[in-house]
Write a protein that holds these residues in place. Sequence first.
Motif, PDB file in Angstrom:
ATOM      1  N   VAL A  13       3.479   8.554   0.381  1.00 55.59           N
ATOM      2  CA  VAL A  13       3.791   9.131  -0.927  1.00 55.59           C
ATOM      3  C   VAL A  13       2.733  10.170  -1.290  1.00 55.59           C
ATOM      4  O   VAL A  13       1.639  10.177  -0.730  1.00 55.59           O
ATOM      5  CB  VAL A  13       3.853   8.036  -2.017  1.00 55.59           C
ATOM      6  CG1 VAL A  13       4.936   7.010  -1.676  1.00 55.59           C
ATOM      7  CG2 VAL A  13       2.519   7.345  -2.205  1.00 55.59           C
ATOM      8  N   SER A  14       3.065  11.044  -2.216  1.00 55.40           N
ATOM      9  CA  SER A  14       2.081  12.037  -2.646  1.00 55.40           C
ATOM     10  C   SER A  14       1.322  11.583  -3.892  1.00 55.40           C
ATOM     11  O   SER A  14       0.224  12.058  -4.144  1.00 55.40           O
ATOM     12  CB  SER A  14       2.744  13.397  -2.895  1.00 55.40           C
ATOM     13  OG  SER A  14       3.675  13.302  -3.945  1.00 55.40           O
ATOM     14  N   ASP A  15       1.901  10.667  -4.672  1.00 55.38           N
ATOM     15  CA  ASP A  15       1.249  10.167  -5.884  1.00 55.38           C
ATOM     16  C   ASP A  15       1.341   8.647  -5.903  1.00 55.38           C
ATOM     17  O   ASP A  15       2.315   8.069  -6.401  1.00 55.38           O
ATOM     18  CB  ASP A  15       1.910  10.767  -7.116  1.00 55.38           C
ATOM     19  CG  ASP A  15       1.258  10.333  -8.422  1.00 55.38           C
ATOM     20  OD1 ASP A  15       0.392   9.428  -8.416  1.00 55.38           O
ATOM     21  OD2 ASP A  15       1.625  10.891  -9.469  1.00 55.38           O
ATOM     22  N   LEU A  16       0.339   7.999  -5.329  1.00 57.24           N
ATOM     23  CA  LEU A  16       0.356   6.549  -5.172  1.00 57.24           C
ATOM     24  C   LEU A  16       0.562   5.834  -6.500  1.00 57.24           C
ATOM     25  O   LEU A  16       1.335   4.882  -6.589  1.00 57.24           O
ATOM     26  CB  LEU A  16      -0.946   6.076  -4.515  1.00 57.24           C
ATOM     27  CG  LEU A  16      -1.071   4.581  -4.276  1.00 57.24           C
ATOM     28  CD1 LEU A  16       0.009   4.083  -3.330  1.00 57.24           C
ATOM     29  CD2 LEU A  16      -2.456   4.240  -3.761  1.00 57.24           C
ATOM     30  N   GLU A  17      -0.102   6.291  -7.551  1.00 56.44           N
ATOM     31  CA  GLU A  17      -0.042   5.566  -8.824  1.00 56.44           C
ATOM     32  C   GLU A  17       1.370   5.536  -9.405  1.00 56.44           C
ATOM     33  O   GLU A  17       1.841   4.485  -9.845  1.00 56.44           O
ATOM     34  CB  GLU A  17      -1.033   6.157  -9.826  1.00 56.44           C
ATOM     35  CG  GLU A  17      -2.480   6.081  -9.372  1.00 56.44           C
ATOM     36  CD  GLU A  17      -2.920   4.705  -8.887  1.00 56.44           C
ATOM     37  OE1 GLU A  17      -2.550   3.693  -9.522  1.00 56.44           O
ATOM     38  OE2 GLU A  17      -3.625   4.634  -7.866  1.00 56.44           O
ATOM     39  N   SER A  18       2.071   6.668  -9.420  1.00 53.55           N
ATOM     40  CA  SER A  18       3.411   6.674 -10.020  1.00 53.55           C
ATOM     41  C   SER A  18       4.415   5.900  -9.178  1.00 53.55           C
ATOM     42  O   SER A  18       5.273   5.195  -9.720  1.00 53.55           O
ATOM     43  CB  SER A  18       3.896   8.106 -10.269  1.00 53.55           C
ATOM     44  OG  SER A  18       4.162   8.758  -9.048  1.00 53.55           O
ATOM     45  N   VAL A  19       4.307   5.992  -7.875  1.00 52.23           N
ATOM     46  CA  VAL A  19       5.243   5.261  -7.015  1.00 52.23           C
ATOM     47  C   VAL A  19       4.948   3.768  -7.062  1.00 52.23           C
ATOM     48  O   VAL A  19       5.864   2.948  -7.097  1.00 52.23           O
ATOM     49  CB  VAL A  19       5.200   5.822  -5.575  1.00 52.23           C
ATOM     50  CG1 VAL A  19       6.117   5.027  -4.662  1.00 52.23           C
ATOM     51  CG2 VAL A  19       5.605   7.294  -5.565  1.00 52.23           C
ATOM     52  N   LEU A  20       3.682   3.404  -7.121  1.00 56.02           N
ATOM     53  CA  LEU A  20       3.303   1.996  -7.243  1.00 56.02           C
ATOM     54  C   LEU A  20       3.895   1.384  -8.515  1.00 56.02           C
ATOM     55  O   LEU A  20       4.420   0.269  -8.500  1.00 56.02           O
ATOM     56  CB  LEU A  20       1.786   1.859  -7.245  1.00 56.02           C
ATOM     57  CG  LEU A  20       1.230   0.453  -7.449  1.00 56.02           C
ATOM     58  CD1 LEU A  20       1.690  -0.491  -6.354  1.00 56.02           C
ATOM     59  CD2 LEU A  20      -0.285   0.502  -7.518  1.00 56.02           C
ATOM     60  N   LEU A  21       3.847   2.113  -9.615  1.00 55.79           N
ATOM     61  CA  LEU A  21       4.434   1.616 -10.871  1.00 55.79           C
ATOM     62  C   LEU A  21       5.924   1.324 -10.713  1.00 55.79           C
ATOM     63  O   LEU A  21       6.438   0.344 -11.246  1.00 55.79           O
ATOM     64  CB  LEU A  21       4.212   2.623 -11.998  1.00 55.79           C
ATOM     65  CG  LEU A  21       2.777   2.781 -12.483  1.00 55.79           C
ATOM     66  CD1 LEU A  21       2.691   3.893 -13.525  1.00 55.79           C
ATOM     67  CD2 LEU A  21       2.240   1.475 -13.036  1.00 55.79           C
ATOM     68  N   PHE A  22       6.636   2.186  -9.979  1.00 56.83           N
ATOM     69  CA  PHE A  22       8.068   1.984  -9.753  1.00 56.83           C
ATOM     70  C   PHE A  22       8.318   0.675  -9.012  1.00 56.83           C
ATOM     71  O   PHE A  22       9.117  -0.159  -9.444  1.00 56.83           O
ATOM     72  CB  PHE A  22       8.649   3.167  -8.970  1.00 56.83           C
ATOM     73  CG  PHE A  22      10.068   2.957  -8.534  1.00 56.83           C
ATOM     74  CD1 PHE A  22      11.111   3.186  -9.412  1.00 56.83           C
ATOM     75  CD2 PHE A  22      10.347   2.541  -7.248  1.00 56.83           C
ATOM     76  CE1 PHE A  22      12.426   2.985  -9.003  1.00 56.83           C
ATOM     77  CE2 PHE A  22      11.656   2.346  -6.833  1.00 56.83           C
ATOM     78  CZ  PHE A  22      12.700   2.567  -7.713  1.00 56.83           C
ATOM     79  N   TYR A  23       7.647   0.502  -7.882  1.00 58.42           N
ATOM     80  CA  TYR A  23       7.891  -0.698  -7.079  1.00 58.42           C
ATOM     81  C   TYR A  23       7.396  -1.962  -7.781  1.00 58.42           C
ATOM     82  O   TYR A  23       7.994  -3.027  -7.634  1.00 58.42           O
ATOM     83  CB  TYR A  23       7.274  -0.552  -5.682  1.00 58.42           C
ATOM     84  CG  TYR A  23       8.076   0.400  -4.824  1.00 58.42           C
ATOM     85  CD1 TYR A  23       9.208  -0.034  -4.143  1.00 58.42           C
ATOM     86  CD2 TYR A  23       7.727   1.736  -4.711  1.00 58.42           C
ATOM     87  CE1 TYR A  23       9.970   0.831  -3.380  1.00 58.42           C
ATOM     88  CE2 TYR A  23       8.472   2.612  -3.948  1.00 58.42           C
ATOM     89  CZ  TYR A  23       9.600   2.155  -3.282  1.00 58.42           C
ATOM     90  OH  TYR A  23      10.355   3.018  -2.538  1.00 58.42           O
ATOM     91  N   ARG A  24       6.345  -1.847  -8.565  1.00 57.50           N
ATOM     92  CA  ARG A  24       5.822  -3.004  -9.291  1.00 57.50           C
ATOM     93  C   ARG A  24       6.651  -3.298 -10.539  1.00 57.50           C
ATOM     94  O   ARG A  24       7.109  -4.413 -10.751  1.00 57.50           O
ATOM     95  CB  ARG A  24       4.359  -2.765  -9.682  1.00 57.50           C
ATOM     96  CG  ARG A  24       3.703  -4.013 -10.286  1.00 57.50           C
ATOM     97  CD  ARG A  24       2.388  -3.701 -10.913  1.00 57.50           C
ATOM     98  NE  ARG A  24       2.636  -2.904 -12.126  1.00 57.50           N
ATOM     99  CZ  ARG A  24       1.700  -2.222 -12.763  1.00 57.50           C
ATOM    100  NH1 ARG A  24       0.461  -2.197 -12.324  1.00 57.50           N
ATOM    101  NH2 ARG A  24       1.996  -1.533 -13.856  1.00 57.50           N
ATOM    102  N   ASP A  25       6.864  -2.282 -11.382  1.00 59.85           N
ATOM    103  CA  ASP A  25       7.477  -2.514 -12.688  1.00 59.85           C
ATOM    104  C   ASP A  25       8.997  -2.491 -12.673  1.00 59.85           C
ATOM    105  O   ASP A  25       9.631  -3.249 -13.404  1.00 59.85           O
ATOM    106  CB  ASP A  25       6.955  -1.496 -13.701  1.00 59.85           C
ATOM    107  CG  ASP A  25       5.453  -1.614 -13.918  1.00 59.85           C
ATOM    108  OD1 ASP A  25       4.853  -2.617 -13.486  1.00 59.85           O
ATOM    109  OD2 ASP A  25       4.874  -0.684 -14.503  1.00 59.85           O
TER     110      ASP A  25
END
Length: 139
Positions: A13-25
């Motif tokens: 991914v290019s933006d770990l934080e935003s993609v992480l929020l998707f998979y987590r939240d």
Amino acid sequence: MTTPRTHHVGITVSDLESVLLFYRDVLGFDVLDRFAVSGEAFATAVDVPEAAGRFAHLEAGDVRLELVEYAPAGTARSKSELNQSGATHVGFSVADLEAFFESLPAEVETLSEPRTTESGTAILFLRDPEGNLVEVLER
């Protein structure tokens, strides 16, 4: 010979934080670990000069999902379609696909509403914030 066993499925991914929020939240996966890797051994192993990576591992049922953000970042791929050679997706199952679909935030892009295929499996494809394809199914 040692037989390989599944350890994880990875998505760059290019933006770990935003993609992480998707998979987590949105998908509800638990974050198992976050770490960074760099150095000559890593750069050589991934064949990217001076590579460093920030990683997040999530528990996704029976599989570990790995999200990785590289520096230096590579070039972005065009938006993949499922019928393109080399297209990839990750697949997850749920007990009630309609309820899952109804619970999705409005901003989540889906390819269609849930559909039941000839095999009797109900499927739904959506995209994460960077356009990676995610299949959610109910058998």
